[in-house]
Scaffold this motif. Structure first.
Motif, mmCIF file in Angstrom:
data_model
loop_
_atom_site.group_PDB
_atom_site.id
_atom_site.type_symbol
_atom_site.label_atom_id
_atom_site.label_comp_id
_atom_site.label_asym_id
_atom_site.label_seq_id
_atom_site.Cartn_x
_atom_site.Cartn_y
_atom_site.Cartn_z
ATOM 1 N N LEU A 225 0.830 -1.215 0.000
ATOM 2 C CA LEU A 225 0.000 0.000 0.000
ATOM 3 C C LEU A 225 0.857 1.254 0.000
ATOM 4 O O LEU A 225 0.618 2.197 -0.782
ATOM 5 N N LYS A 226 1.867 1.299 0.819
ATOM 6 C CA LYS A 226 2.708 2.497 0.876
ATOM 7 C C LYS A 226 3.540 2.655 -0.400
ATOM 8 O O LYS A 226 3.864 3.779 -0.794
ATOM 9 N N SER A 227 3.905 1.550 -1.036
ATOM 10 C CA SER A 227 4.629 1.660 -2.299
ATOM 11 C C SER A 227 3.746 2.289 -3.371
ATOM 12 O O SER A 227 4.196 3.137 -4.164
ATOM 13 N N GLU A 228 2.465 1.886 -3.396
ATOM 14 C CA GLU A 228 1.546 2.494 -4.353
ATOM 15 C C GLU A 228 1.357 3.991 -4.060
ATOM 16 O O GLU A 228 1.326 4.816 -4.985
ATOM 17 N N LEU A 229 1.245 4.345 -2.776
ATOM 18 C CA LEU A 229 1.098 5.756 -2.421
ATOM 19 C C LEU A 229 2.338 6.557 -2.796
ATOM 20 O O LEU A 229 2.240 7.675 -3.320
ATOM 21 N N ALA A 230 3.506 5.979 -2.544
ATOM 22 C CA ALA A 230 4.735 6.680 -2.906
ATOM 23 C C ALA A 230 4.835 6.879 -4.410
ATOM 24 O O ALA A 230 5.303 7.933 -4.889
ATOM 25 N N GLY A 231 4.405 5.890 -5.192
ATOM 26 C CA GLY A 231 4.439 6.031 -6.644
ATOM 27 C C GLY A 231 3.510 7.118 -7.134
ATOM 28 O O GLY A 231 3.832 7.838 -8.094
ATOM 29 N N ARG A 232 2.357 7.272 -6.495
ATOM 30 C CA ARG A 232 1.429 8.329 -6.903
ATOM 31 C C ARG A 232 1.909 9.718 -6.481
ATOM 32 O O ARG A 232 1.662 10.706 -7.171
ATOM 33 N N MET A 233 2.567 9.805 -5.344
ATOM 34 C CA MET A 233 3.004 11.102 -4.824
ATOM 35 C C MET A 233 4.327 11.571 -5.418
ATOM 36 O O MET A 233 4.663 12.758 -5.294
ATOM 37 N N LEU A 234 5.072 10.679 -6.041
ATOM 38 C CA LEU A 234 6.433 11.006 -6.450
ATOM 39 C C LEU A 234 6.517 12.197 -7.421
ATOM 40 O O LEU A 234 7.341 13.092 -7.205
ATOM 41 N N PRO A 235 5.663 12.288 -8.431
ATOM 42 C CA PRO A 235 5.840 13.446 -9.337
ATOM 43 C C PRO A 235 5.526 14.786 -8.682
ATOM 44 O O PRO A 235 6.269 15.764 -8.856
ATOM 45 N N ALA A 236 4.430 14.867 -7.927
ATOM 46 C CA ALA A 236 3.974 16.174 -7.422
ATOM 47 C C ALA A 236 4.409 16.443 -5.988
ATOM 48 O O ALA A 236 4.603 17.608 -5.610
ATOM 49 N N HIS A 237 4.545 15.431 -5.165
ATOM 50 C CA HIS A 237 4.858 15.615 -3.743
ATOM 51 C C HIS A 237 6.034 14.722 -3.358
ATOM 52 O O HIS A 237 5.852 13.664 -2.716
ATOM 53 N N PRO A 238 7.237 15.084 -3.708
ATOM 54 C CA PRO A 238 8.393 14.239 -3.385
ATOM 55 C C PRO A 238 8.637 14.107 -1.886
ATOM 56 O O PRO A 238 9.127 13.070 -1.427
ATOM 57 N N ASP A 239 8.305 15.157 -1.109
ATOM 58 C CA ASP A 239 8.520 15.057 0.338
ATOM 59 C C ASP A 239 7.629 13.981 0.961
ATOM 60 O O ASP A 239 8.076 13.175 1.794
ATOM 61 N N LYS A 240 6.355 13.987 0.559
ATOM 62 C CA LYS A 240 5.437 12.968 1.082
ATOM 63 C C LYS A 240 5.838 11.578 0.589
ATOM 64 O O LYS A 240 5.721 10.587 1.327
ATOM 65 N N ALA A 241 6.317 11.496 -0.649
ATOM 66 C CA ALA A 241 6.774 10.207 -1.168
ATOM 67 C C ALA A 241 7.977 9.703 -0.371
ATOM 68 O O ALA A 241 8.088 8.501 -0.069
ATOM 69 N N ALA A 242 8.880 10.597 -0.011
ATOM 70 C CA ALA A 242 10.043 10.199 0.798
ATOM 71 C C ALA A 242 9.604 9.701 2.163
ATOM 72 O O ALA A 242 10.196 8.747 2.711
ATOM 73 N N GLN A 243 8.561 10.308 2.737
ATOM 74 C CA GLN A 243 8.054 9.846 4.025
ATOM 75 C C GLN A 243 7.476 8.428 3.919
ATOM 76 O O GLN A 243 7.692 7.583 4.792
ATOM 77 N N GLN A 244 6.753 8.167 2.834
ATOM 78 C CA GLN A 244 6.206 6.825 2.624
ATOM 79 C C GLN A 244 7.324 5.788 2.464
ATOM 80 O O GLN A 244 7.237 4.677 2.984
ATOM 81 N N ILE A 245 8.371 6.164 1.743
ATOM 82 C CA ILE A 245 9.499 5.248 1.558
ATOM 83 C C ILE A 245 10.196 4.980 2.891
ATOM 84 O O ILE A 245 10.625 3.856 3.180
ATOM 85 N N ALA A 246 10.298 6.026 3.726
ATOM 86 C CA ALA A 246 10.884 5.820 5.056
ATOM 87 C C ALA A 246 10.033 4.865 5.887
ATOM 88 O O ALA A 246 10.558 4.008 6.612
ATOM 89 N N ASP A 247 8.696 5.021 5.758
ATOM 90 C CA ASP A 247 7.816 4.092 6.467
ATOM 91 C C ASP A 247 7.982 2.663 5.946
ATOM 92 O O ASP A 247 7.953 1.689 6.721
#
Length: 404
Positions: A225-247
């Protein structure tokens, strides 16, 4: 991954493989042994053979008696060789067995009536065939019937000897029935043991699958689930994507820790299993083993039980490989010491204790393991041979509350 249950089943199977009781013949050597075991009892036919060789009968009677005796022996050997020692499902049909026993009984009656009381011993073989080839319910009335027939033939011949042979006929017949029942029971016990072992192995696999599912199911679902969220956030919200990857990294590390703890628990030896394995190993090495009953492990910490199990394994290995002992005594008791209640394992043998002058790597590592668990290790020569004593805490240490 092999489970403890499967390993124990393989050890027991290897220990019992040389025992052919209750098993069908598998090679020429066993068939020869079975033939000798059945044929050696034909020595009691010496009286009919002597009667034929005495010349008391006419030539035609001697020839007829020889042919009848040969037919009797052939039917008897064929019946017992093809039916004794086989499982119920592989034994011959009841109609076949009943027909052969009827032939044996007819030959015994005809030969006894025509050639005299010297042939009364044939009824012993008829009784043995009834007990060895017929079911217990059928044997319970055919054996007394055989004795009655032998008695009637002997009384008609005017001899008193059949009264003395009657008890022998009945006892041997029922003894063979008991042996046959024992063989069948042994076969059933082997099948039941194999079924229980298979069910235990299946249960162990199911438990392993269930534990792995409980450990990894939630973590892997969360990682997906978090990988899918990080993939969706990566283009527009890299900070949030980095948080998901940390999780994801944190969840993965925790899942790895859980799996390692679970595998450590699976690999941890159990004292009861090691006691059973010690009995198998010592018996296979020709050492007389004195083992305790199932130990009381209520409240014993897993770390203490594991350390004592390792100690028992190391001690038994030393006895088998290095001591040259003839007997080994194992004892597991609870003792109250100054350091608190302890579970004590004692392994003593009458061997030399090995050729080394000091403790080996195995005992050194074992002492370190027991020290880590809060226990002690003592090993050295005794009056009778070599003795190892391992102690570990029998209760978990009391929780110490931290200050506010």
């Amino acid at each position: 991954m092999r489970t403890v249950t499967e390993d124990r089943v393989r050890e027991e199977a290897s220990a019992e493989r040389p025992i052919p009781v209750g098993q069908p013949r598998r090679d020429r050597r066993q068939a020869l042994g079975k033939s000798l075991w059945i044929g050696i009892w034909l020595v009691f036919l010496s009286e009919p053979v002597r009667d034929l060789a005495s010349g008391h009968h006419t030539p035609s009677g001697t020839v007829a008696g020889g042919v009848g005796l040969a037919a009797f022996v052939a039917v008897y050997l064929t019946l017992l060789f093809r039916n004794v020692g086989l499982p119920e499902e592989r034994s011959l049909g009841r109609r076949y067995v009943g027909g052969r026993i009827a032939v044996l009984g007819t030959l015994a009656v005809v030969l006894g009536l025509t050639l005299g009381s010297a042939w009364a011993g044939l009824f012993v073989y008829v009784s043995v065939a009834c007990g060895a080839a017929l079911p217990l319910r059928a044997a319970s009335w055919t054996i007394p019937l055989t004795g009655t027939a032998m008695l009637l033939v002997g009384v008609r011949d005017g001899e008193q000897e059949p009264w003395q042979v009657l008890l022998l006929v009945v006892l041997i017949g029922f003894a063979m029935a008991g042996v046959r029942q024992l063989v069948r029971t042994t076969v059933e016990l082997r099948k039941a043991r194999a079924t229980v072992a298979q069910l235990a192995a299946s249960e162990e696999r199911l438990r392993l699958a269930r534990d792995l599912h409980d450990l990894l199911g939630h973590s892997l679902s969360l990682i997906t689930l978090k990988s899918e969220l990080a993939g969706r956030m990566l283009p527009a919200h890299p900070d949030k994507a980095a948080q998901q990857i940390a999780d994801i990294e944190q969840v993965s590390r925790q899942a790895l820790v859980d799996v390692r703890e679970a595998v450590t628990g699976y690999r941890r030896p159990r004292l009861s299993a090691e006691l059973a394995g010690a009995g198998v190993a010592l018996t296979a090495a020709g050492v007389t083993a004195e083992l305790p009953a199932e130990p009381d492990l209520d409240g014993v910490p897993e770390e203490s039980e594991s350390a004592l199990a390792w100690a028992l394994r190391e001690a038994v290995t030393n006895v088998v490989r290095h001591s040259g002992a003839q007997c080994c005594a194992v004892e597991v008791v609870r003792r109250q010491t100054l350091d608190g209640p302890m579970l004590e394992l004692s392994v003593e043998d009458n061997g030399s204790g090995g050729s080394g002058s000091g403790p080996g790597n195995g005992l050194t590592g074992l002492g370190e393991r027991l020290t880590k668990a809060g226990g002690t290790l003592e090993a050295g020569r005794s009056r009778h041979g070599f003795r190892l004593v391992a102690r570990a805490p029998a209760t978990a240490p009391a929780d110490v509350g931290s200050p506010a």
